[in-house]
Design a protein around this motif. Structure first.
Motif, short mmCIF file in Angstrom:
data_model
loop_
_atom_site.label_atom_id
_atom_site.label_comp_id
_atom_site.label_asym_id
_atom_site.label_seq_id
_atom_site.Cartn_x
_atom_site.Cartn_y
_atom_site.Cartn_z
N GLY A 149 0.80 -1.21 0.00
CA GLY A 149 0.00 0.00 0.00
C GLY A 149 0.84 1.26 0.00
O GLY A 149 1.83 1.38 -0.73
N ALA A 150 0.42 2.21 0.81
CA ALA A 150 1.11 3.49 0.89
C ALA A 150 2.57 3.32 1.31
O ALA A 150 3.45 4.04 0.85
CB ALA A 150 0.39 4.42 1.86
N ASP A 151 2.83 2.35 2.17
CA ASP A 151 4.21 2.11 2.62
C ASP A 151 5.08 1.64 1.46
O ASP A 151 6.25 1.98 1.39
CB ASP A 151 4.22 1.08 3.75
N ALA A 152 4.50 0.88 0.53
CA ALA A 152 5.23 0.43 -0.66
C ALA A 152 5.56 1.63 -1.54
O ALA A 152 6.68 1.77 -2.04
CB ALA A 152 4.41 -0.60 -1.44
N TRP A 153 4.58 2.50 -1.73
CA TRP A 153 4.77 3.70 -2.55
C TRP A 153 5.87 4.59 -1.95
O TRP A 153 6.76 5.04 -2.67
CB TRP A 153 3.43 4.42 -2.63
N LEU A 154 5.84 4.78 -0.63
CA LEU A 154 6.87 5.58 0.03
C LEU A 154 8.24 4.92 -0.09
O LEU A 154 9.25 5.60 -0.26
CB LEU A 154 6.52 5.81 1.51
N ARG A 155 8.28 3.58 -0.05
CA ARG A 155 9.56 2.87 -0.19
C ARG A 155 10.18 3.15 -1.55
O ARG A 155 11.39 3.33 -1.68
CB ARG A 155 9.38 1.37 0.04
N VAL A 156 9.36 3.18 -2.59
CA VAL A 156 9.87 3.48 -3.94
C VAL A 156 10.39 4.91 -3.98
O VAL A 156 11.48 5.17 -4.50
CB VAL A 156 8.78 3.25 -5.00
N LEU B 283 -4.69 6.50 4.48
CA LEU B 283 -6.12 6.66 4.23
C LEU B 283 -6.37 7.06 2.77
O LEU B 283 -7.23 6.47 2.10
CB LEU B 283 -6.72 7.70 5.18
N GLY B 284 -5.62 8.03 2.27
CA GLY B 284 -5.76 8.44 0.88
C GLY B 284 -5.47 7.29 -0.08
O GLY B 284 -6.20 7.09 -1.06
N TYR B 285 -4.42 6.54 0.21
CA TYR B 285 -4.09 5.38 -0.62
C TYR B 285 -5.24 4.37 -0.60
O TYR B 285 -5.62 3.85 -1.63
CB TYR B 285 -2.79 4.72 -0.15
N ARG B 286 -5.77 4.08 0.58
CA ARG B 286 -6.85 3.08 0.72
C ARG B 286 -8.06 3.52 -0.09
O ARG B 286 -8.68 2.72 -0.79
CB ARG B 286 -7.22 2.91 2.21
N ILE B 287 -8.44 4.80 0.00
CA ILE B 287 -9.59 5.30 -0.76
C ILE B 287 -9.34 5.14 -2.25
O ILE B 287 -10.20 4.65 -2.98
CB ILE B 287 -9.88 6.77 -0.38
N PHE B 288 -8.14 5.54 -2.72
CA PHE B 288 -7.83 5.39 -4.13
C PHE B 288 -7.84 3.92 -4.55
O PHE B 288 -8.46 3.55 -5.53
CB PHE B 288 -6.48 6.01 -4.48
N ALA B 289 -7.12 3.08 -3.81
CA ALA B 289 -6.97 1.66 -4.20
C ALA B 289 -8.33 0.96 -4.25
O ALA B 289 -8.58 0.17 -5.16
CB ALA B 289 -6.03 0.95 -3.23
N THR B 290 -9.19 1.26 -3.31
CA THR B 290 -10.51 0.63 -3.27
C THR B 290 -11.38 1.06 -4.45
O THR B 290 -12.18 0.27 -4.94
CB THR B 290 -11.22 0.99 -1.94
#
Length: 115
Positions: A68-75, A100-107
């Motif tokens: 999720g967002a943690d993966a995006w931040l890792r990149v 939260l923003g990532y979850r809303i987008f991904a869903t």
């Protein structure tokens, strides 16, 4: 770094996900990454298709898995221009908002017009 790369597992049916993977592949840091479209059968070890469908996954060169967002931040950490944002994004409160923003987008990524 040795020959190990950071694997990025993404949804190949999502335009934003494809654009992200494409921008990584065409960036100056592209030699650090291996983008892997999960719709072509690429899954991180121990992750089901259903899990990978919900979140982007990243497995770094040490074998640590992020989602999720943690993966995006890792990149983003691998890009000198974006490293500051990755550090900022991990601050308490900020990280929760990014998740939260990532979850809303991904869903909703397949329900967004034009996606």
């Amino acid at each position: 770094m040795d020959n190990k790369k950071i694997d990025i597992y993404y949804d190949g049916t999502c335009r934003v996900c494809n654009a992200f993977a494409g921008s990584v592949a065409n960036s100056e840091e592209n030699d650090k990454f291996t983008p892997k479209d999960l719709t072509k059968g690429n899954l991180p070890t121990g992750v089901t298709f259903e899990q990978a469908w919900r979140d982007m996954y990243v497995v770094d060169e040490s074998g640590t898995m992020f989602k999720g967002a943690d993966a995006w931040l890792r990149v983003l950490e691998e890009y000198p221009r974006w490293r500051w944002f990755a550090k900022f994004g991990r601050l308490p409160g900020i990280l929760q908002c990014i998740r939260l923003g990532y979850r809303i987008f991904a869903t909703n990524r397949h329900r967004i017009p034009g996606m």
